[in-house]
Scaffold this motif. Structure first.
Motif, PDB file in Angstrom:
ATOM      1  N   GLY A  50       0.823  -1.200   0.000  1.00 15.19           N
ATOM      2  CA  GLY A  50       0.000   0.000   0.000  1.00 15.19           C
ATOM      3  C   GLY A  50       0.857   1.250   0.000  1.00 15.19           C
ATOM      4  N   GLY A  51       0.178   2.404  -0.057  1.00 18.42           N
ATOM      5  CA  GLY A  51       0.890   3.672  -0.059  1.00 18.42           C
ATOM      6  C   GLY A  51       1.732   3.829  -1.306  1.00 18.42           C
ATOM      7  N   ASP A  52       2.997   4.216  -1.114  1.00 14.00           N
ATOM      8  CA  ASP A  52       3.915   4.399  -2.240  1.00 14.00           C
ATOM      9  C   ASP A  52       4.733   3.157  -2.547  1.00 14.00           C
ATOM     10  N   ILE A  53       4.553   2.078  -1.776  1.00 12.92           N
ATOM     11  CA  ILE A  53       5.352   0.876  -1.999  1.00 12.92           C
ATOM     12  C   ILE A  53       5.088   0.240  -3.362  1.00 12.92           C
ATOM     13  N   PRO A  54       3.835   0.118  -3.848  1.00 10.04           N
ATOM     14  CA  PRO A  54       3.626  -0.504  -5.162  1.00 10.04           C
ATOM     15  C   PRO A  54       4.375   0.208  -6.276  1.00 10.04           C
ATOM     16  N   ARG A  55       4.459   1.538  -6.204  1.00 12.96           N
ATOM     17  CA  ARG A  55       5.154   2.289  -7.251  1.00 12.96           C
ATOM     18  C   ARG A  55       6.660   2.110  -7.177  1.00 12.96           C
ATOM     19  N   ARG A  56       7.166   1.723  -6.023  1.00 13.88           N
ATOM     20  CA  ARG A  56       8.612   1.653  -5.819  1.00 13.88           C
ATOM     21  C   ARG A  56       9.108   0.211  -5.704  1.00 13.88           C
ATOM     22  N   SER A  57       8.349  -0.718  -6.243  1.00 16.38           N
ATOM     23  CA  SER A  57       8.752  -2.123  -6.163  1.00 16.38           C
ATOM     24  C   SER A  57       8.314  -2.847  -7.437  1.00 16.38           C
ATOM     25  N   TYR A  58       8.855  -4.035  -7.624  1.00 13.18           N
ATOM     26  CA  TYR A  58       8.419  -4.885  -8.722  1.00 13.18           C
ATOM     27  C   TYR A  58       8.401  -6.329  -8.227  1.00 13.18           C
ATOM     28  N   THR A  59       7.702  -7.184  -8.955  1.00 18.42           N
ATOM     29  CA  THR A  59       7.416  -8.526  -8.464  1.00 18.42           C
ATOM     30  C   THR A  59       8.041  -9.598  -9.348  1.00 18.42           C
ATOM     31  N   CYS A  60       8.601 -10.614  -8.702  1.00 16.92           N
ATOM     32  CA  CYS A  60       8.986 -11.862  -9.370  1.00 16.92           C
ATOM     33  C   CYS A  60       8.092 -12.952  -8.787  1.00 16.92           C
ATOM     34  N   ARG A  61       7.151 -13.421  -9.553  1.00 16.59           N
ATOM     35  CA  ARG A  61       6.200 -14.405  -9.041  1.00 16.59           C
ATOM     36  C   ARG A  61       6.661 -15.811  -9.383  1.00 16.59           C
ATOM     37  N   LEU A  62       6.712 -16.661  -8.371  1.00 15.31           N
ATOM     38  CA  LEU A  62       7.108 -18.054  -8.541  1.00 15.31           C
ATOM     39  C   LEU A  62       5.878 -18.938  -8.319  1.00 15.31           C
ATOM     40  N   ASP A  63       5.520 -19.706  -9.308  1.00 14.55           N
ATOM     41  CA  ASP A  63       4.365 -20.596  -9.214  1.00 14.55           C
ATOM     42  C   ASP A  63       4.832 -22.022  -9.504  1.00 14.55           C
ATOM     43  N   ALA A  64       4.878 -22.851  -8.470  1.00 15.63           N
ATOM     44  CA  ALA A  64       5.362 -24.226  -8.614  1.00 15.63           C
ATOM     45  C   ALA A  64       4.318 -25.155  -9.223  1.00 15.63           C
ATOM     46  N   ASN A  65       3.050 -24.694  -9.284  1.00 15.54           N
ATOM     47  CA  ASN A  65       1.969 -25.534  -9.799  1.00 15.54           C
ATOM     48  C   ASN A  65       1.922 -26.880  -9.082  1.00 15.54           C
ATOM     49  N   ALA A  66       2.125 -26.843  -7.789  1.00 13.31           N
ATOM     50  CA  ALA A  66       2.105 -28.070  -6.986  1.00 13.31           C
ATOM     51  C   ALA A  66       1.447 -27.769  -5.645  1.00 13.31           C
ATOM     52  N   GLU A  67       0.741 -28.777  -5.116  1.00 12.63           N
ATOM     53  CA  GLU A  67       0.065 -28.583  -3.831  1.00 12.63           C
ATOM     54  C   GLU A  67       1.066 -28.426  -2.703  1.00 12.63           C
ATOM     55  N   ARG A  68       2.156 -29.196  -2.749  1.00 16.03           N
ATOM     56  CA  ARG A  68       3.219 -29.103  -1.740  1.00 16.03           C
ATOM     57  C   ARG A  68       4.542 -28.839  -2.456  1.00 16.03           C
ATOM     58  N   PRO A  69       4.799 -27.588  -2.792  1.00 15.67           N
ATOM     59  CA  PRO A  69       6.002 -27.276  -3.588  1.00 15.67           C
ATOM     60  C   PRO A  69       7.301 -27.643  -2.890  1.00 15.67           C
TER      61      PRO A  69
END
Length: 300
Positions: free
Chosen positions: A63-82
């Motif tokens: 929230g606040g100004d953090i979204p504008r000052r950050s970027y995301t690397c999303r990791l999706d293992a596609n597994a129930e127990r990664p």
């Protein structure tokens, strides 16, 4: 962290149901230096803020100004127990990194050198990243020369997904435009519309109600909570929220204070149409390409 000269600082496992929002942290990650009082002592310290900050978590919301000052690397293992997965190319990744450190660094330096050998061309396919222009220019340039595309390509999407509060207000002001348009309204008129009551119009001297209501699904969480607490709480919550959002742009309209109600001495709010006009602060010199301009500005 700064006193130790740490290159990287990790904030591990942010709470899933909480919003990570800190004005101090937002200022710290975009400041070249940081000055603060040493904890437990009456000593003012000043450090170069060169640390790279990394945070991990599941479905992180900021929230606040953090979204504008950050970027995301999303990791999706596609597994129930990664954590139970196997069959990796390097089962012990840390050990592999230590053993291959020389080769990995040589590969990185080769990519950087290739960019310099080309004259440090500006990347052509990355979005603007305010406050991190130099970083995105250099990293994006190196990757583009290496043929690695898509750097920061998910920036707009991840900002929208992370900034839950901002998304809520965007939906609210979209509904506001549908109901009030660019009319001048008070917090009470907005509150009355949300609760379905008639509003007193100080300019006409009569009671009016907009032809449509702002739907519940467009109300930010803070307004839903305060609506349950009563009319007064809702009205005060709207007033405080609008004051905090003054000057923000929503759907090409700027939230402004357009006057005061002469009878009740409260502020009147309006969404003014607003068109962004980019301003150029730099000019190309004779025989200078845009790429050389960027390099010159960075060196200056």
């Amino acid at each position: 962290v700064f006193s130790r000269g740490s290159n990287i600082a990790l904030i591990d496992n942010l709470p899933e149901k909480e919003v990570f929002d800190s004005a101090v942290f937002a200022a710290m990650i975009t400041s070249p230096t940081w000055e603060d009082r040493m904890l437990g002592k009456n000593i003012l310290c000043r450090y170069r803020a060169l640390t790279n900050w990394v945070a991990t978590g599941n479905n992180v919301k900021t929230g606040g100004d953090i979204p504008r000052r950050s970027y995301t690397c999303r990791l999706d293992a596609n597994a129930e127990r990664p954590w139970e997965r196997s069959g990796f190319a390097h089962n012990d990744l840390m050990e592999f990194a230590r053993e291959s450190r020389g080769k990995l660094l040589a590969a990185v330096y080769t990519l950087i050198r290739a960019w310099y050998a080309r004259g440090c061309p500006a990347p052509k396919n990355i979005p603007a990243f305010g406050s991190f222009e130099e970083w995105s220019f250099k990293v994006g340039g190196v990757l583009e020369i290496a043929g690695i595309n898509g750097f920061l390509g998910n920036l707009a999407t991840t900002r929208t997904a992370q900034d839950d509060i901002g998304t809520q207000w965007n939906a609210f002001f979209a509904a506001w435009l549908e109901v009030f348009g660019t009319e001048r309204v008070t917090a009470k008129m907005v509150a009355d519309n949300i609760s379905g009551q008639l509003s007193f119009n100080s300019e006409t001297g009569g009671k009016t109600m907009a032809p449509a209501r702002i739907p519940d699904e467009s109300l930010p969480e803070i307004l839903l909570i305060n609506r349950e607490r009563g009319e007064g709480s809702l009205r005060r919550s709207i007033g405080k929220s609008l004051a905090a959002l003054t000057g923000r742009i929503f759907h090409k309209h700027k939230l402004v204070v357009s006057g005061r109600d002469s009878n009740k001495h409260v502020r009147i709010w309006q969404l003014e149409p607003h068109e962004y006009t980019p301003v150029s602060y730099t000019h190309l010199r004779a025989h200078e390409t845009p790429e050389h301009l960027v390099c010159r500005l960075l060196l200056e």
